[in-house]
Design a protein around this motif. Structure first.
Motif, PDB file in Angstrom:
ATOM      1  N   GLU A   1       0.822  -1.215   0.000  1.00 52.00           N
ATOM      2  CA  GLU A   1       0.000   0.000   0.000  1.00 52.00           C
ATOM      3  C   GLU A   1       0.855   1.263   0.000  1.00 52.00           C
ATOM      4  N   TRP A   2       2.043   1.184   0.580  1.00 44.95           N
ATOM      5  CA  TRP A   2       2.915   2.345   0.700  1.00 44.95           C
ATOM      6  C   TRP A   2       3.778   2.556  -0.545  1.00 44.95           C
ATOM      7  N   LEU A   3       3.938   1.558  -1.386  1.00 42.78           N
ATOM      8  CA  LEU A   3       4.786   1.652  -2.573  1.00 42.78           C
ATOM      9  C   LEU A   3       4.467   2.866  -3.454  1.00 42.78           C
ATOM     10  N   PRO A   4       3.203   3.197  -3.735  1.00 43.97           N
ATOM     11  CA  PRO A   4       2.938   4.397  -4.554  1.00 43.97           C
ATOM     12  C   PRO A   4       3.483   5.680  -3.922  1.00 43.97           C
ATOM     13  N   SER A   5       3.384   5.823  -2.612  1.00 45.60           N
ATOM     14  CA  SER A   5       3.936   7.008  -1.932  1.00 45.60           C
ATOM     15  C   SER A   5       5.457   7.030  -2.025  1.00 45.60           C
ATOM     16  N   PHE A   6       6.066   5.846  -1.923  1.00 41.05           N
ATOM     17  CA  PHE A   6       7.520   5.735  -2.040  1.00 41.05           C
ATOM     18  C   PHE A   6       7.958   6.168  -3.442  1.00 41.05           C
ATOM     19  N   ARG A   7       7.241   5.682  -4.450  1.00 44.43           N
ATOM     20  CA  ARG A   7       7.564   6.064  -5.831  1.00 44.43           C
ATOM     21  C   ARG A   7       7.341   7.555  -6.073  1.00 44.43           C
ATOM     22  N   GLU A   8       6.293   8.097  -5.473  1.00 44.94           N
ATOM     23  CA  GLU A   8       6.016   9.533  -5.611  1.00 44.94           C
ATOM     24  C   GLU A   8       7.163  10.352  -5.026  1.00 44.94           C
ATOM     25  N   GLN A   9       7.662   9.940  -3.881  1.00 44.59           N
ATOM     26  CA  GLN A   9       8.784  10.648  -3.260  1.00 44.59           C
ATOM     27  C   GLN A   9      10.042  10.517  -4.125  1.00 44.59           C
ATOM     28  N   ALA A  10      10.217   9.367  -4.783  1.00 43.58           N
ATOM     29  CA  ALA A  10      11.355   9.178  -5.689  1.00 43.58           C
ATOM     30  C   ALA A  10      11.278  10.176  -6.846  1.00 43.58           C
TER      31      ALA A  10
ATOM     32  N   LEU B   1      21.063  -2.703  -4.418  1.00 41.53           N
ATOM     33  CA  LEU B   1      20.399  -1.406  -4.586  1.00 41.53           C
ATOM     34  C   LEU B   1      20.293  -0.984  -6.052  1.00 41.53           C
ATOM     35  N   PRO B   2      21.358  -1.094  -6.844  1.00 45.18           N
ATOM     36  CA  PRO B   2      21.215  -0.672  -8.246  1.00 45.18           C
ATOM     37  C   PRO B   2      20.144  -1.452  -9.021  1.00 45.18           C
ATOM     38  N   ARG B   3      19.958  -2.708  -8.732  1.00 47.26           N
ATOM     39  CA  ARG B   3      18.943  -3.465  -9.488  1.00 47.26           C
ATOM     40  C   ARG B   3      17.547  -3.322  -8.885  1.00 47.26           C
ATOM     41  N   ALA B   4      17.446  -2.702  -7.710  1.00 44.72           N
ATOM     42  CA  ALA B   4      16.153  -2.536  -7.049  1.00 44.72           C
ATOM     43  C   ALA B   4      15.594  -1.124  -7.187  1.00 44.72           C
ATOM     44  N   LEU B   5      16.224  -0.317  -8.037  1.00 51.19           N
ATOM     45  CA  LEU B   5      15.775   1.065  -8.192  1.00 51.19           C
ATOM     46  C   LEU B   5      14.322   1.143  -8.637  1.00 51.19           C
ATOM     47  N   VAL B   6      13.602   2.118  -8.102  1.00 49.02           N
ATOM     48  CA  VAL B   6      12.192   2.309  -8.491  1.00 49.02           C
ATOM     49  C   VAL B   6      12.092   3.431  -9.503  1.00 49.02           C
TER      50      VAL B   6
END
Length: 127
Positions: free
Chosen positions: A28-37, A122-127
């Motif tokens: 549920e938090w992933l969209p907010s995380f992507r928005e902050q990115a 980390l490099p392969r997990a970039l959003v």
């Protein structure tokens, strides 16, 4: 980044969400995380499934999701759980960007964990 388009590794910011695929709160938090990115293009944001990256996690056991690992250059500044709130997340990042050195409460294993994750995870997990 400097004017040449190359990034100074000593100032690279990493924001890693340490999560698990089965965690509903994380999903549920992933969209907010992507928005902050998107709002912080000078930082690198990575979504790391702790179960998929068990080897890199080492002895670190994440018990509360979401947990963030934030580092500037090779220096971790924050490792800990945060409420899944976009406002609190933005506030945390602003505070850390203004902070000249790691906080006093940083877990002692934060640097070792960051070093293990920084190489390939980390490099392969970039959003």
């Amino acid at each position: 980044m400097d004017g040449s388009g190359s990034e100074d590794a000593s100032e690279t910011w990493w924001v890693a969400c340490l999560c698990a695929a089965w965690c509903g709160v994380c999903r549920e938090w992933l969209p907010s995380f992507r928005e902050q990115a998107r709002a912080q293009p000078h930082m690198r944001f990575a979504w790391v499934d702790v179960e998929d990256e068990d080897e890199a996690m080492g002895d670190v056991d994440i018990e509360t999701f979401p947990t963030l690992l934030v580092a500037r250059g090779g220096e971790p500044l924050f490792l800990g759980p945060i409420p899944p709130s976009a406002t609190q997340f933005a506030r945390l990042l602003a505070t850390l960007q203004a902070q000249p050195a790691p906080g006093a409460g940083l877990p002692r294993h934060a640097r070792a964990l960051f070093e293990r994750l920084r190489g390939e995870v980390l490099p392969r997990a970039l959003v």
